[in-house]
Design a protein around this motif. Structure first.
Motif, PDB file in Angstrom:
ATOM      1  N   GLY A 103       0.791  -1.218   0.000  1.00  0.00           N
ATOM      2  CA  GLY A 103       0.000   0.000   0.000  1.00  0.00           C
ATOM      3  C   GLY A 103       0.823   1.267   0.000  1.00  0.00           C
ATOM      4  N   GLY A 104       2.139   1.145   0.183  1.00  0.00           N
ATOM      5  CA  GLY A 104       3.001   2.317   0.231  1.00  0.00           C
ATOM      6  C   GLY A 104       3.237   2.923  -1.145  1.00  0.00           C
ATOM      7  N   GLU A 105       3.431   4.224  -1.207  1.00  0.00           N
ATOM      8  CA  GLU A 105       3.730   4.923  -2.445  1.00  0.00           C
ATOM      9  C   GLU A 105       5.241   4.965  -2.645  1.00  0.00           C
ATOM     10  N   ILE A 106       5.660   4.881  -3.908  1.00  0.00           N
ATOM     11  CA  ILE A 106       7.092   4.799  -4.193  1.00  0.00           C
ATOM     12  C   ILE A 106       7.363   5.365  -5.585  1.00  0.00           C
ATOM     13  N   LEU A 107       8.471   6.089  -5.729  1.00  0.00           N
ATOM     14  CA  LEU A 107       8.879   6.640  -7.018  1.00  0.00           C
ATOM     15  C   LEU A 107       9.873   5.662  -7.649  1.00  0.00           C
ATOM     16  N   VAL A 108       9.561   5.186  -8.839  1.00  0.00           N
ATOM     17  CA  VAL A 108      10.365   4.133  -9.467  1.00  0.00           C
ATOM     18  C   VAL A 108      10.661   4.496 -10.922  1.00  0.00           C
ATOM     19  N   GLN A 109      11.701   3.850 -11.450  1.00  0.00           N
ATOM     20  CA  GLN A 109      12.079   4.014 -12.850  1.00  0.00           C
ATOM     21  C   GLN A 109      12.153   2.635 -13.500  1.00  0.00           C
ATOM     22  N   VAL A 110      11.759   2.539 -14.766  1.00  0.00           N
ATOM     23  CA  VAL A 110      11.730   1.256 -15.466  1.00  0.00           C
ATOM     24  C   VAL A 110      13.137   0.887 -15.930  1.00  0.00           C
ATOM     25  N   LEU A 111      13.605  -0.298 -15.497  1.00  0.00           N
ATOM     26  CA  LEU A 111      14.902  -0.832 -15.920  1.00  0.00           C
ATOM     27  C   LEU A 111      14.773  -1.675 -17.184  1.00  0.00           C
ATOM     28  N   ALA A 205       6.256  14.833  -9.121  1.00  0.00           N
ATOM     29  CA  ALA A 205       6.049  13.552  -8.440  1.00  0.00           C
ATOM     30  C   ALA A 205       5.236  13.729  -7.165  1.00  0.00           C
ATOM     31  N   ALA A 206       5.471  14.823  -6.451  1.00  0.00           N
ATOM     32  CA  ALA A 206       4.747  15.070  -5.205  1.00  0.00           C
ATOM     33  C   ALA A 206       3.256  15.283  -5.447  1.00  0.00           C
ATOM     34  N   GLN A 207       2.907  15.762  -6.642  1.00  0.00           N
ATOM     35  CA  GLN A 207       1.514  16.062  -6.956  1.00  0.00           C
ATOM     36  C   GLN A 207       0.818  14.938  -7.736  1.00  0.00           C
ATOM     37  N   THR A 208       1.588  13.924  -8.157  1.00  0.00           N
ATOM     38  CA  THR A 208       1.046  12.845  -8.987  1.00  0.00           C
ATOM     39  C   THR A 208       0.457  11.733  -8.132  1.00  0.00           C
TER      40      THR A 208
END
Length: 494
Positions: A103-111, A205-208
């Motif tokens: 349930g946690g939010e996380i900023l990720v990038q596609v490898l 990111a903070a607003q997305t």
């Protein structure tokens, strides 16, 4: 070595080809309905944590949840300046349950793009590339591309980058291969651009909301300019005026030295036809690759690995068998390196070179393969040549192979690569007739099958069919079905 980049733009597809000394080396493809996801940044929500696998599944708004391994997560030991001292704490990665929670939010990038039935591979080690630098918001220090081999130039670039790196600014940088020979002003401009871009992305990111895209990588035509173009590229030709203007605008801002090398192709003949690229793409989808000497390669791509078999074929050009085998393997090593790049084959690769008796020959073939792969952008690792002539190697897989992008499994054989013979199908029909005759009451039987199967039943198998009629005591009728595949049939009770 001189190289050209050709960009072909059509309404729903963009293709870019890297041609070195007149020979196609790599092909890049992007379709409007299936753009690559690599380097895209998403705001995700952890949907499931798997302690046994030390991984988590993250919903980033795609059809399949994406995969995030513990080793790809920034360690929680964050310094005051907002970045970790090390990506992994003293070489040990923390337990997945201490890094993320459901349930946690996380900023990720596609490898890695989704491949087959697998979802995208993610990381929280965000990287943002520019022309000369790669910015790592959660890293630190200055790294230099291993492809820059001159020690004096490596030292110059490192010291130049350090001059502009302020201690109160978070993040670190990797100096890219393209920066070789770059001026201090150019490096500084890239740094300022990347810092401004990251500030904008952080705010967005903070607003997305979770499950949405935060930052999308450049389109293929511009991405090729950024990642592939180097000092060895003599010309970039694009057959679409609007795309060409966008490329010129990008070059004017970030790559002024490339401005005079970009041209908009206006010829009547398609640009890929002019350079023989279309023909090479078709050849790259074939299983057999001929060598100039008369030998050939056989490439088989499976779910778990790719196998490459080397054969002498019609090549008998040297006085001894050992010398003939050695020369064939040397030629094959160069051809294999090109095919790996062209077909974008990754993962585990097994090369079955022809057996060589002399140890020195095995070493030279391995050296030839390593040299041919040295210009490959994808990271690769080669093992030794075994006594049987087998070479185990890996090549980093980030996007789908050319075959998977352009082709689908054969509906007849369902991807097996073969179908049952007509003879096999006939015998299956005989067994099915016997099976049904023992279970059901009927007046007659009708066999529906492919034309080749019906013809064999009426010819070579006519005696066996007559015996079945006697055994069942019922007539058997045959009917050709034009839409049936060779191994498809039906036995119908009448």
């Amino acid at each position: 070595m001189t190289a050209d980049i050709l960009v072909n733009v059509s309404p729903r597809e963009v293709r870019a080809a890297l041609v070195e000394n007149g020979v196609l080396q790599e092909i890049f493809l992007e379709r409007a309905n299936r753009r690559g996801l690599i380097s895209n940044i998403y705001k995700g929500r952890v949907s499931r944590v798997l302690p046994g696998m030390q991984a988590a599944f993250v919903d980033i708004g795609l059809e399949r949840t994406a995969f995030l391994h513990a080793s790809d997560i920034v360690h929680p030991a964050i310094g005051e300046n907002g970045h970790p001292d090390m990506p992994v704490d003293e070489g040990r990665s923390a337990d997945i349950q201490s890094l993320v929670s459901e349930g946690g939010e996380i900023l990720v990038q596609v490898l890695k793009d989704p491949l087959g039935t697998k979802g995208a591979r993610l990381t929280t080690f965000i990287t943002i590339p520019s022309r000369y630098l790669v910015y790592m918001p959660k890293g630190r220090g200055i790294g230099i591309s291993a492809r820059i081999e001159d020690e004096a130039e490596r030292h110059r670039l490192r010291e130049t980058a350090k001059l502009f790196l302020r201690s109160d600014e978070p993040g670190g940088y990797i100096v890219r291969t393209a920066a070789e020979g770059a001026t201090p002003e150019a490096l500084r401009a890239d740094m300022l651009f990347l810092q401004k871009l990251w500030a904008m992305l952080s705010e967005k990111a903070a607003q997305t909301r979770p499950g949405n895209l935060v930052h999308e990588d450049l389109p293929l035509a511009i991405r090729v300019m950024r990642d592939v173009v180097s000092s060895g590229v003599a010309r970039v030709s694009v057959d679409h005026p609007q795309t060409g203007r966008r490329m010129l605008e990008f070059a004017r801002t970030f790559m002024p030295d490339m401005l005079d090398r970009i041209e908009i192709y206006a010829g009547e003949r398609p640009i890929f036809d002019l350079y023989g690229v279309e023909e090479e793409i078709q050849k790259s989808l074939e299983r057999k690759v001929p060598l100039k000497s008369g030998g050939y390669l056989i490439l088989d791509q499976t779910e778990s690995m790719t196998t490459i078999d080397v054969n002498t074929g019609a090549y008998v050009g040297h006085r001894t068998l050992e010398e003939t085998i050695f020369r064939t393997n040397l030629e094959a090593a160069v051809a294999i390196a090109r095919q790996l790049r062209l077909r974008n084959l990754g993962g585990i690769i097994i090369v079955d070179f022809i057996d060589m008796e002399e140890e020195e020959h095995r070493k030279q073939v391995l050296q030839a393969l390593e040299k041919a792969l040295s210009s490959d952008q994808a990271r690769n690792q080669i093992s030794f040549v075994s006594p049987l002539g087998l070479v185990e190697m890996t090549r980093k897989r980030t996007r789908e192979s050319l075959e998977h992008m352009l082709c689908t499994a054969c509906p007849t054989c369902e991807g097996r690569g073969f179908v049952k013979t007509v003879e096999t199908v006939c015998y299956e029909i005989f067994r099915e007739i016997l099976r049904q005759s023992r279970q059901f009451q009927f007046q007659e039987l009708m066999v529906l099958a492919h034309q080749d199967v019906i013809e064999r039943l009426l010819d070579e198998e006519s005696a066996a069919l007559a015996e079945l009629e006697v055994h069942t005591g019922k007539p058997i009728r045959l009917q050709t079905e034009a839409l049936y595949q060779q191994d498809q049939y039906d036995v119908v009770l009448m």
